[in-house]
Design a protein around this motif. Sequence first.
Motif, short mmCIF file in Angstrom:
data_model
loop_
_atom_site.label_atom_id
_atom_site.label_comp_id
_atom_site.label_asym_id
_atom_site.label_seq_id
_atom_site.Cartn_x
_atom_site.Cartn_y
_atom_site.Cartn_z
N GLY A 45 18.78 -13.09 18.62
CA GLY A 45 18.95 -12.23 19.79
C GLY A 45 18.06 -11.00 19.77
N SER A 64 21.48 -19.46 26.41
CA SER A 64 22.23 -19.40 25.15
C SER A 64 23.47 -20.28 25.30
CB SER A 64 22.64 -17.96 24.83
OG SER A 64 23.47 -17.43 25.84
N ASP A 212 23.35 -10.66 22.37
CA ASP A 212 24.08 -10.72 21.11
C ASP A 212 23.08 -10.99 19.98
OD1 ASP A 212 25.67 -11.21 18.93
OD2 ASP A 212 27.01 -12.62 19.95
N ASP A 214 23.47 -11.88 17.00
CA ASP A 214 23.85 -12.96 16.10
C ASP A 214 23.80 -14.34 16.77
OD1 ASP A 214 24.37 -11.12 14.04
OD2 ASP A 214 26.39 -10.73 14.84
N ARG A 215 23.44 -14.39 18.01
CA ARG A 215 23.45 -15.66 18.75
C ARG A 215 22.01 -16.19 18.88
NH1 ARG A 215 27.13 -17.61 22.70
NH2 ARG A 215 28.22 -15.60 22.70
#
Length: 861
Positions: A45, A64, A212, A214-215
């Motif tokens: 991200g 995503s 995000d 972490d995505r």
Amino acid sequence: MIGIVLSVTLLTSIGTIATSYKDKLIRQTMQSYGDYHVSFNGIPGEAVSKVSNYATVGSAGIISREGYAVISETDEKEKKENPVTAPFRYLNVKRYDANAMNMLQVRLESGRLPENANEIILSSWGLNLFPNKPKLGDHIKLNLGVRTVASTGKEKAINGMGDFGWDLDEAFQARTQKEFKVVGIMKPPSNSAWSSAFIIPAITFNDNKAIDPDRPYFIYAKMKSMDQIKKKTESIVSSLKINDTDQGSALQLNRDNSIKNVRIEFNNELLKLYGKSTYDGVNKSSILALAAIIAIILICTFAVIYNAFHISVLERIAQFGILRCIGATPSQIRNIVLKEAAILSLVSIPIGLFTGTLFMKILFYSISFISLGFLNDMKMVVSIPILAFAGLLGLLTVYISAIGPAKQAARVSPLEAVKSSGNTNAEKITRIKKSAFMKKLLGLEGQFARRNLQRNKRRFRITAFSMIISVILFIVFSGIVDFLKQTSSSGMHYSYSINYEGPSKRIPDSVYQDVLKLEAVQKAYKFYNHQVEAIIPKNKINPNYYEVMKSMYSVDVGEGYRTGNNYLNSLGDNGLDDLKSKLIEGTIDREKMNRENGVIVLQKIAMITEKGKKLIIDQTNFKVGDQIQIRSPEEGKKEYTTVTVVGVADQELLSSGYSESHTVGFITTPKVIAKITGNDAFSRILIIANPDAPNAPITDYLQALIKQDAGYSYMDKVAESEQAKNDEMTSRILLYGFIGVIDLIAFINILNTVSTNLILRTKEFAVLKAIGMTQKQLNKMILLEGALLGVFAALNGILIGVALDFSIQRLFSDVVEMAWTIPWRNMGIAFAGAMITILVATIWPMRTLKKVNIVDALRRG
């Protein structure tokens, strides 16, 4: 004027058809591969804004994964009937922004695209899997979560978009609940996979203002400029400071793509249509081949106009001589001819632009009419630059064409010009060769015809040149049409496929008979398919293919190589009967095949090399009568069975292209398969639907079959098959329509040149009649003169055309490489067409010549 009009018509037609066809290819490629230049898959991200805001990026679509939701759990009955079934049926919810929906060609059956995070669109083929089938406007609550490894409890690693693949050791862990409003229903993908029965995609909206870190994200980018796209992309990747990165070419949308690392994919199928592929050899070869085609068109166009002008000036030498006698200077004569050219251009070029556009309008209307509305996406593109280019080129060609004849008219002396009647003036000839054979074969008239061609070589060359140009155009463009047909994509075209994954792997014959009884079924084939090992003799491997794929041939067995992953299949007895039309060598006799273990070898494949070049090549060089050792790789099958080649085919029965699999295919009868593998079962049925009947009876039967036994599944490929047929029909109509336009223009050009030449020789024919030649003898002489001229022009045009056809294919070799074959069919058509055309062109003015009075003709001369 006719010569100029024809030439500009040709330029306008070629430009319009090329622009329109390119437009269709681009839109079709966008639909299959997406409307983007490069994608960045699986990037963290924190890197999203760096990519989307990079200086060289014009626009970016961002996707995503929202998460999975369980639609239903597979029950024990279904697991028993289908051991490879997934534990759950999932909804894979993904978040698209507006650019992503546009770039990845999200197509709707009904409704609209989502506009906020609480709206969703569902797939039409997955609606029946919901306990309560959702409709437009309904609200659905989804428990979103992740898939885990059941035995360890760890979250399952998902590669790519997550629409493909599952494990039996799998569980689901819900994490959040969210309610969505159903605002649209998506059309089925054109390239559906077996996974779509268990993992159903769904799309919601996200403007990606909040990213995000972490995505993982998937970015589809359009560059501001496609120049040096690979270098620009590498610069972006370098700025991200990501070490573990893969690169490659994009696959078609909805195709399984396993992404383990961050992956950069170039949409080369789209880029190469703009001449901007990441493969330099492909770009260079495309440009050179296109330049060669344009050069041929320009040379032929120039030749047609020059030819018309030259004939016109030659026949008016006496007129120019009279002008010289009354005081006109050479400079004034030149200006007269050039100003005539300008006036003719002002009148003829607009007519040519109009007729060229009209020709194309009629052609495109025919496409729409013949296809009964299925090909509404085929659009005629009228390009102002193309029209301007055709007009300016026509004007330039007329001017250049007029310079030579103008100088020739200016050089002639007054006395010589007045004495001469132009084209009837014989050149100085020291001797004409006599031929006793020609005299005996063609008679006195034939001798006259042959000498007429020899005594005025300038007239002969001008007339022959016109025919030669027409033959060259036909040979070259027919070769391009054949080349495009042979490089078409592969894939089996059928309407429905029934597959059985139950423990027995066997579809009862009663199911096949039930399918045949359905009124909506046109044809159905039992599909037997088995993997086999084969020993390919070394002298039967194509050396060129061996150089590319040496790794396939690493296990020596005697005088050959043992290869695995070859396939032995059959489409039943009716499939063998229908395959006869595809044979290029051999015959099909089922009784003989059963008796001798006969097989038909599929040995031509299409492949993409590391340099991005498409290679169409024979893997092997098997001939009828050759023998091959094959065996089943299953445990216990140690001995090889000898099979005999009874036929060779390039394509499978239901395919219009070449296989893309690096395996040798063997087609045989069900009985031979049973002898070799010990298995007489078929686990798949391929159905061709009747296009004139509704398909509901087929789908109703297939859905009932699945409810009865969950081991059954089916694929609906009606839309894909219909699209493939329509694309093939469009290409044929377009390309052969184009050849038709070329033929028509060539016919009119020859008719114009030959007819004008004969009419302007009225005095010459009157002299022959005055010294005793009868009208019948005169007609025979003129016809024989035309025939001799036609043979000479056709043979020379064919030789030059074939040489150019070969050269153009060689120029394409870095894009598509395939074996060149002598185009005997096109050569035959060109020869026959040239002879028929010149005979028609000769007979037409003969009607006028019959009515000419000898005294009047001599007096006018």
